[in-house]
Design a protein around this motif. Structure first.
Motif, PDB file in Angstrom:
ATOM      1  N   GLN A  82       0.842  -1.183   0.000  1.00  0.00           N
ATOM      2  CA  GLN A  82       0.000   0.000   0.000  1.00  0.00           C
ATOM      3  C   GLN A  82       0.883   1.239   0.000  1.00  0.00           C
ATOM      4  N   ASP A  83       0.332   2.335  -0.496  1.00  0.00           N
ATOM      5  CA  ASP A  83       1.035   3.615  -0.461  1.00  0.00           C
ATOM      6  C   ASP A  83       1.337   3.976   0.987  1.00  0.00           C
ATOM      7  N   THR A 131       5.721   4.664  -2.396  1.00  0.00           N
ATOM      8  CA  THR A 131       4.944   5.869  -2.683  1.00  0.00           C
ATOM      9  C   THR A 131       4.216   5.678  -4.007  1.00  0.00           C
ATOM     10  N   GLN A 132       3.338   6.595  -4.327  1.00  0.00           N
ATOM     11  CA  GLN A 132       2.580   6.494  -5.573  1.00  0.00           C
ATOM     12  C   GLN A 132       3.490   6.546  -6.793  1.00  0.00           C
ATOM     13  N   GLU A 133       4.614   7.261  -6.706  1.00  0.00           N
ATOM     14  CA  GLU A 133       5.482   7.453  -7.857  1.00  0.00           C
ATOM     15  C   GLU A 133       6.620   6.442  -7.937  1.00  0.00           C
ATOM     16  N   HIS A 137       8.194   3.236 -10.572  1.00  0.00           N
ATOM     17  CA  HIS A 137       7.392   2.027 -10.803  1.00  0.00           C
ATOM     18  C   HIS A 137       7.342   1.669 -12.289  1.00  0.00           C
ATOM     19  N   SER A 194       0.674  -2.393  -6.259  1.00  0.00           N
ATOM     20  CA  SER A 194      -0.440  -3.153  -5.682  1.00  0.00           C
ATOM     21  C   SER A 194      -0.418  -4.622  -6.100  1.00  0.00           C
TER      22      SER A 194
END
Length: 282
Positions: free
Chosen positions: A16-17, A97-99, A115, A120
């Motif tokens: 998860q983030d 992180t998201q990035e 990524h 996920s």
């Protein structure tokens, strides 16, 4: 703790983030490389973190980052630097992180890997190669706090948010000074110390105690002395409902009973004495 290598474990709930993965261990003296992989199933490697060592130039080395999807490796991203010394303990921390993945080594930011596959999809962590593995842990960062640690000064103090409930763990890595006399690890609250854990190198014992109502309790001094002057260490303090369990370098060495009403009172972790700190996580 003290896991055999190759090591493979499913990640419940997937990544998860804001999640942090911590891997602690030691690089073996004859190491040429080792891998920490975040995987999707047994074939896809979402993040491949691969320190490599050169026997022609022992102080040199580099780290490869990569992704393998549908049986094919992508392009390597290499950093010509050796973050972990052969024969020494290490702490690897991966922040999701998201990035990207933000990767720190022994408490310092080392690299960032964008990524190539959704994080996920990660459902397994694997560690292989010439390494001894002491700890693999997962936790989420506290919002609005720095995600990765910087340099650690001693005495060291860190705020504990939410108290010390059952299941809480503290991971502390460092090096004992060559002329060390005493080191102290303390779980503190506003009026005292709930748990004081202190190697005494002159007497060659580890003291456990608490400080309440302006006075010390009865010392516990039995058991082994797992610390040595000039040597690196990894201390993990795990808290249950009725005791503290202390692991040193992956092996359980001491337990200490706790008061039932101290769980929400404890708000500070302190490390003091003759020690150099490289990594702290809780």
């Amino acid at each position: 703790f003290t896991q055999s290598v190759p090591f493979s474990s499913q990640i419940q709930g997937r990544l998860q983030d804001g999640m942090i993965i911590t891997v602690c261990g030691s690089v073996l003296p004859d190491a040429d490389r080792f891998n920490v992989n975040l995987q999707h199933g047994s074939d896809d490697v979402v993040l491949h973190f691969n320190p490599r060592y050169s026997w022609l130039l022992p102080i040199s080395g580099y780290v490869v980052h990569n992704t393998r999807q549908n049986g094919k490796w992508g392009w390597e991203e290499s950093k010509v630097e050796t973050p972990f010394t052969i024969g020494q303990m290490f702490a690897l921390q991966i922040l999701v992180t998201q990035e990207s993945y933000k990767i720190s080594t022994n408490g310092k930011l080392f690299s960032e890997y964008k990524h190539r596959m959704p994080f996920s999809e990660v459902d397994r962590i694997c560690v292989v190669g010439k390494v001894e593995l002491n700890l693999v842990a997962f936790h989420n960062i506290v919002p609005n706090l720095p995600a990765l640690p910087g340099s650690l000064m001693v005495p060291y103090k860190s705020i504990i948010y939410g108290g010390v409930l059952p299941g809480k763990c503290f991971v502390i890595q460092g090096v004992i000074n060559l002329q060390a006399k005493r080191v102290g690890f303390s779980l503190r609250h506003k009026t005292g110390i709930a748990f004081y854990y202190s190697p005494d190198f002159d007497e060659k014992v580890v003291v456990r105690n608490r400080y309440e109502d302006g006075k010390w309790g009865e010392e516990e001094r039995s058991g082994q002395m797992p610390f040595q002057r000039g040597q690196s260490f990894l201390v993990t303090i795990c808290c249950s409902s009725d005791k503290y369990e202390v692991f040193v370098n992956g092996k359980q060495v001491h337990t200490y009973s706790r008061r039932k009403n101290d769980k929400e009172e404890i708000d500070v972790l302190e490390v003091s004495g003759d020690v150099q700190l490289t990594f702290v996580q809780h």
